[in-house]
Structures are given as structure tokens and as C-alpha cells.
Design a protein around this motif. Structure first.
Motif, PDB file in Angstrom:
ATOM      1  N   GLY A 156       0.836  -1.187   0.000  1.00  0.00           N
ATOM      2  CA  GLY A 156       0.000   0.000   0.000  1.00  0.00           C
ATOM      3  C   GLY A 156       0.873   1.239   0.000  1.00  0.00           C
ATOM      4  N   LYS A 157       0.597   2.183  -0.895  1.00  0.00           N
ATOM      5  CA  LYS A 157       1.411   3.390  -1.005  1.00  0.00           C
ATOM      6  C   LYS A 157       0.525   4.628  -1.017  1.00  0.00           C
ATOM      7  N   ILE A 158       1.041   5.726  -0.443  1.00  0.00           N
ATOM      8  CA  ILE A 158       0.308   6.984  -0.329  1.00  0.00           C
ATOM      9  C   ILE A 158       1.001   8.047  -1.166  1.00  0.00           C
ATOM     10  N   GLU A 203       0.752  12.373  -2.453  1.00  0.00           N
ATOM     11  CA  GLU A 203       0.202  13.695  -2.168  1.00  0.00           C
ATOM     12  C   GLU A 203      -0.430  14.298  -3.425  1.00  0.00           C
ATOM     13  N   CYS A 207      -5.297  12.825  -0.037  1.00  0.00           N
ATOM     14  CA  CYS A 207      -4.219  11.995  -0.562  1.00  0.00           C
ATOM     15  C   CYS A 207      -4.774  11.037  -1.611  1.00  0.00           C
ATOM     16  N   TYR A 208      -3.859  10.389  -2.306  1.00  0.00           N
ATOM     17  CA  TYR A 208      -4.175   9.235  -3.141  1.00  0.00           C
ATOM     18  C   TYR A 208      -3.489   8.037  -2.505  1.00  0.00           C
ATOM     19  N   TRP A 209      -4.071   6.868  -2.698  1.00  0.00           N
ATOM     20  CA  TRP A 209      -3.322   5.689  -2.278  1.00  0.00           C
ATOM     21  C   TRP A 209      -3.647   4.519  -3.189  1.00  0.00           C
ATOM     22  N   THR A 210      -2.729   3.576  -3.194  1.00  0.00           N
ATOM     23  CA  THR A 210      -2.915   2.361  -3.975  1.00  0.00           C
ATOM     24  C   THR A 210      -2.785   1.155  -3.056  1.00  0.00           C
ATOM     25  N   ARG A 266      -8.792  10.092  -1.849  1.00  0.00           N
ATOM     26  CA  ARG A 266      -9.433  10.385  -0.566  1.00  0.00           C
ATOM     27  C   ARG A 266      -9.552  11.899  -0.383  1.00  0.00           C
ATOM     28  N   THR A 301       0.681   4.427 -11.397  1.00  0.00           N
ATOM     29  CA  THR A 301      -0.017   5.327 -10.466  1.00  0.00           C
ATOM     30  C   THR A 301       0.166   6.775 -10.882  1.00  0.00           C
ATOM     31  N   LYS A 333      -5.212   4.342   5.347  1.00  0.00           N
ATOM     32  CA  LYS A 333      -3.786   4.440   5.617  1.00  0.00           C
ATOM     33  C   LYS A 333      -3.370   5.822   6.083  1.00  0.00           C
ATOM     34  N   GLU A 334      -4.032   6.848   5.584  1.00  0.00           N
ATOM     35  CA  GLU A 334      -3.624   8.214   5.903  1.00  0.00           C
ATOM     36  C   GLU A 334      -4.682   8.837   6.782  1.00  0.00           C
TER      37      GLU A 334
END
Length: 271
Positions: free
Chosen positions: A3-5, A7, A18-21, A90, A135, A269-270
Motif C-alpha cells: 500500500g502506497k500513499i 500527495e 491523498c491518493y493511495w494504492t 481520498r 499510479t 492508511k492516511e
């Protein structure tokens, strides 16, 4: 599990948190995952396999491949149908309003397909995101889409934004009466503003943020007693804490502490 976040760019920072995958095979996630209300709305794009949703009352169904999830006021139970590959946008609690095409309250606890929200433009966005290879490409595509729709900065209600910031800073430990008094705004007017701009009342947002604060402490402080946790988060007593906890998670704190907690925070996550 991966999982990655990421900006958002400067022009969207007031709207997008944020965006996340999320990328992981089916065998690396529990069969049932509990998504806990966090006070935000999200655009979700499944470039991997789909997810089942299991409502508390009603038949299970496969979620759309790409959709907006409205504000959650109760636990949202999902189950992967296969391998997860998900890109998420998000928004801040008050960040989705400029991009809404239907009242936010009508989207509560509901996945809304992009075509229903944006017609042909939503369908094109879905196709472009799903055909992207990275991404970085997906972020570029969704940011262009959002910026093209961001035509009126006046949709930002400065009073609501200020109060949301206050609630977040206080970890939800502030009463609606105090908020109304400090901002010189009548309680009913404040509730109307929040319903329109966020899709939640000030009380609902405060309860949500306070519960999220307690969840973080459960995750990071392994020996924390539930009584201490209740008082740290300014619940009246332990029974009040357990009542709110069960409302938002579907479990008591002790029942939820293991895999449910870990998985719920993967989807948030964030914080």
C-alpha cells in the motif's frame, strides 16, 4: 501486501487529502474486511478484481468497478473476489462538495457508479484510469478531471472548513454547543451547513474522528487498558466508549482488536 500513499498537487490540496494504492493477492488479506467510517468520501477505482459488499441488512452484491463511496455512518463490510489492485482518491471531510452532482446525504453508506455521477465524462474517466499503466498516470488523469470541474472556489465554506479543522485538531473531543458558541453560529444553521458540505452533522463527524483516534491508539499502544482509552478520548465512561465503538465497527473493542483492526486501517492508511 503493498500500500502506497501519494500527495495531491498544490491546486487540489484544499480538497484532496491523498491518493493511495493497494496491491496484494487474494491469499494475503482476510476473507472479510471492515472499513470503518473516517469522515471522508473516496473515489475508488478497481483495476484488479472486484470486491463484494455484505450489508448488515440486505443481500450481498459486487461493488462497481469504479465508484464514489459516500460518507459512512456504520461499518462497511467488503470481501475481495480475487486479487486487489485499487487506486483511491481520498477527499478532506469537506473536500468533495465542488465535485458533487447530487446531494451528499443521498450518497450516505452507498457506492455510486461514476457514470451515475458524471454521465459520459464519468465513463471516460473510468476507462482512462483503468487503461493507465502506472499510479503516476492515474494521478495525472484524475487531477485533470477534478481541476476541469473546479470552476468555482466559492464552494469552499470557510466557516465549515475552519470548524472541520478544529474538530480534527481536537480529535473529535469537542461539543457541538462549544463549536456553535466559539464560531457565533446557531446550532441549526451549523447542522445545515455540515449536511450540505460534508454529508454528516457536526456531532457525527466529531464522533467519527474521536473513534478513529481511539483506533490509532489501539493499534500503536498494545498494553493500553480500555478504561484508560475511554477516558483519554473523553468518553463519559467505558460503556459509552463501547457503545460508540460497536456503532462504528460492529464489534466490541476486545472483539475488534486483532485482524479486524489491522485490516480496517489498511483501508484508511492516511488518518
Amino acid at each position: 501486501m503493498n500500500g502506497k500513499i501519494f500527495e495531491p498537487n498544490q491546486e487540489l490540496k484544499d480538497f484532496v487529502k491523498c491518493y493511495w494504492t493497494l496491491d496484494f493477492p487474494r491469499e494475503e488479506t482476510p476473507q472479510m474486511n471492515t472499513i470503518i467510517p473516517d469522515g471522508t468520501m473516496k473515489l475508488i477505482f478497481h483495476y484488479g478484481d472486484l470486491y463484494w459488499h455484505h450489508p448488515e441488512n440486505g443481500d450481498s452484491f459486487l461493488q462497481p468497478r469504479c465508484f464514489l463511496i459516500g460518507q459512512l455512518t456504520r461499518p462497511y463490510i467488503v470481501e475481495p473476489a480475487g486479487d486487489t489492485g485499487t487506486f483511491v482518491v481520498r477527499f478532506h471531510p469537506n473536500g468533495f462538495l465542488p465535485f458533487a452532482t447530487i446531494p451528499l446525504k443521498e450518497m450516505e453508506n452507498t457506492p455510486i457508479p461514476l457514470k451515475q455521477l458524471y454521465g459520459k465524462n464519468g465513463q471516460a474517466l473510468e476507462e482512462n484510469i483503468l487503461s493507465a499503466n502506472t499510479t503516476t498516470e492515474r494521478i495525472s488523469i484524475v487531477e485533470k478531471f477534478l481541476l476541469d470541474r473546479l470552476t468555482d472556489m466559492k464552494t469552499i465554506d470557510k466557516i465549515v472548513k475552519s470548524i472541520v479543522d478544529t474538530i480534527l485538531t481536537a480529535d473529535g473531543q469537542i461539543s457541538v454547543a462549544d463549536i456553535s458558541k466559539e464560531n457565533h453560529i446557531h446550532r441549526r444553521q451549523l447542522v445545515r451547513k455540515f449536511s450540505s458540505a460534508i454529508g454528516l452533522s457536526p456531532k457525527q463527524l466529531s464522533k467519527t474522528i474521536r473513534l478513529q483516534s481511539a483506533l490509532k491508539k489501539l493499534l500503536t499502544e498494545k498494553t493500553l487498558k480500555l478504561t484508560d482509552l475511554a477516558y483519554e478520548n473523553e468518553y463519559y465512561d467505558q460503556s459509552h466508549f463501547i457503545k460508540d465503538f460497536r456503532e462504528f465497527t460492529g464489534f466490541s473493542p476486545k472483539e475488534f482488536y486483532g485482524d479486524h483492526l489491522k485490516m480496517s486501517l489498511i483501508f484508511d492508511k492516511e488518518n
